[in-house]
Motif scaffolding. Structure first.
Motif, short mmCIF file in Angstrom:
data_model
loop_
_atom_site.label_atom_id
_atom_site.label_comp_id
_atom_site.label_asym_id
_atom_site.label_seq_id
_atom_site.Cartn_x
_atom_site.Cartn_y
_atom_site.Cartn_z
N TRP A 1 -3.03 -0.64 -3.10
CA TRP A 1 -3.32 0.88 -2.59
C TRP A 1 -3.01 1.76 -3.42
O TRP A 1 -2.21 1.50 -4.63
N THR B 1 -7.17 1.80 0.21
CA THR B 1 -6.68 0.37 -0.25
C THR B 1 -7.93 -0.67 -0.41
O THR B 1 -9.19 -0.27 -0.45
N ARG C 1 0.01 3.88 -7.43
CA ARG C 1 -0.52 2.58 -7.01
C ARG C 1 0.51 1.44 -6.79
O ARG C 1 1.44 1.66 -7.68
N PHE D 1 -9.29 2.25 4.45
CA PHE D 1 -8.74 1.11 4.15
C PHE D 1 -10.13 0.17 3.91
O PHE D 1 -10.84 -0.21 4.71
N ASN D 2 -9.97 -0.18 2.68
CA ASN D 2 -11.15 -1.34 2.22
C ASN D 2 -12.55 -0.81 2.74
O ASN D 2 -13.30 -1.77 3.03
N LEU E 1 -2.92 -6.66 -0.72
CA LEU E 1 -4.10 -5.64 -0.94
C LEU E 1 -3.44 -4.51 -1.81
O LEU E 1 -2.23 -4.38 -2.03
N LEU F 1 0.46 3.06 3.45
CA LEU F 1 -0.09 4.29 2.86
C LEU F 1 0.19 5.23 3.66
O LEU F 1 0.25 6.29 3.11
N ALA G 1 -4.05 -5.77 8.48
CA ALA G 1 -3.77 -4.61 7.63
C ALA G 1 -2.64 -3.79 7.97
O ALA G 1 -2.34 -2.82 7.45
N VAL H 1 1.11 -2.65 -4.44
CA VAL H 1 0.31 -3.65 -3.66
C VAL H 1 1.23 -3.83 -2.45
O VAL H 1 2.61 -3.60 -2.46
N ALA I 1 -0.45 -2.45 5.25
CA ALA I 1 -1.10 -1.90 4.33
C ALA I 1 -1.12 -0.42 5.07
O ALA I 1 -1.00 0.88 4.36
N ASN I 2 -1.43 -0.40 6.45
CA ASN I 2 -1.90 0.99 6.99
C ASN I 2 -0.64 1.89 7.05
O ASN I 2 -0.58 3.19 6.55
N THR J 1 -7.94 8.93 4.55
CA THR J 1 -7.60 7.54 3.98
C THR J 1 -9.03 6.88 4.06
O THR J 1 -9.91 6.99 4.69
#
Ligand SMILES: C[S@@+](CC[C@H](N)C(=O)[O-])C[C@H]1O[C@@H](n2cnc3c(N)ncnc32)[C@H](O)[C@@H]1O
Length: 261
Positions: A253, A135, A190, A108-109, A251, A32, A25, A192, A28-29, A106
């Protein structure tokens, strides 16, 4: 599943999850944290923080990090990764912090459609004007992990299978926006980001995926040997000789702001 059962499902193979899976991830981390302005001195809580990989990245940016997860074994790894962090075992529906304690929250999933109450809790512990980000899995046609999820659903008892499928709803247009608004947050944006799982071979890929919580009911139902054999078969097309296994997934976000008081 209540939060203690969920914690059990994620705790049995915590080191495999932490070191073989969780770094997938990274993009994505970082995306974000960039969008949320996480940096020097940000007071950040990561909700459903797992083994604290994301929290460790935030700490490298200078954030003062906290994390909460339902499972004790990953929390022990999070503490080892970031000894200065404040990591606690707890429930995202009843966070162990006073109101307005953080600048940023936050997940994450960790928060899905149907879990709006957890998003409201996130907003409670962030100060007015602070930020919340999360996410979730993106479009199924760009989800390289889809063969994994389909195999898990096939091998799990029906109620667990449907819970896994429901998670996929979060990425549909309008869903996360409504979740944030229902939770009393001001939706901001938002998008991706592509994340990648990389493994040297199918054996390690199956070991990594077996550590994810959704695998747990399937493992209980059919046993390790059948689970691993069928999962490797399902992933075979993603493996290439000399290259290993690469699984690209989208993913989503989204970010929101806690309204001013
Ligand atoms: C998909 S994992 C995500 C972990 C981590 N955020 C990551 O990105 O790798 C979901 C996590 O949610 C945690 N979890 C599930 N239900 C929870 C609850 N009610 N409260 C807190 N954590 C929970 C699990 O223990 C697990 O670590």
């Amino acid at each position: 599943m209540d939060w203690k059962q969920a914690g059990h499902a994620w705790g049995e193979r915590a080191a495999d999850w932490a070191y073989l899976f969780e770094p997938y991830a990274l993009r994505a981390n970082q995306t974000l944290f960039d969008r949320l302005g996480v940096g020097e001195g940000s007071r950040l809580v990561d909700i459903a923080c797992g083994s604290g990989y994301a929290a460790a990245l935030a700490a490298e940016r200078g954030a003062v990090v906290a994390g909460v997860d339902a499972s004790e074994p990953p929390i022990a790894i999070a503490r080892a990764r970031t000894p200065v962090g404040d990591f606690r075992v707890g429930d995202m529906f009843s966070l162990p912090y006073p109101a307005e304690n953080f600048d940023v929250a936050t997940s994450f999933n960790g928060i899905w459609k149907g879990l709006e109450a957890a998003l409201r809790e996130a907003g409670r512990v962030v100060r007015p004007g602070g930020m919340v980000g999360m996410t979730f899995w993106g479009a199924p046609k760009r989800l390289g992990l889809l063969p994994y999820f389909m195999k898990v659903v096939e091998l799990s008892p029906p109620d667990h299978g449907s819970a896994t499928l429901n998670q996929g709803e979060t990425g549909r247009p309008g869903v996360v926006e409504s979740m944030m608004e229902e939770a009393g947050l001001e939706f901001l944006e938002r998008d991706v980001v592509e994340v990648v799982n990389e493994f040297p071979d199918l054996d390690i890929a199956a070991r990594a995926l077996a550590a994810a919580g959704p695998s747990w009911p399937a493992l209980q139902a059919v046993g390790e040997s059948r689970f691993v054999t069928e999962l490797k078969e399902a992933l075979r097309n993603l493996s290439a000789d000399g290259v290993g296994v690469r699984i690209r997934s989208e993913l989503g976000w989204a970010t929101a702001r806690v309204p001013d008081a």
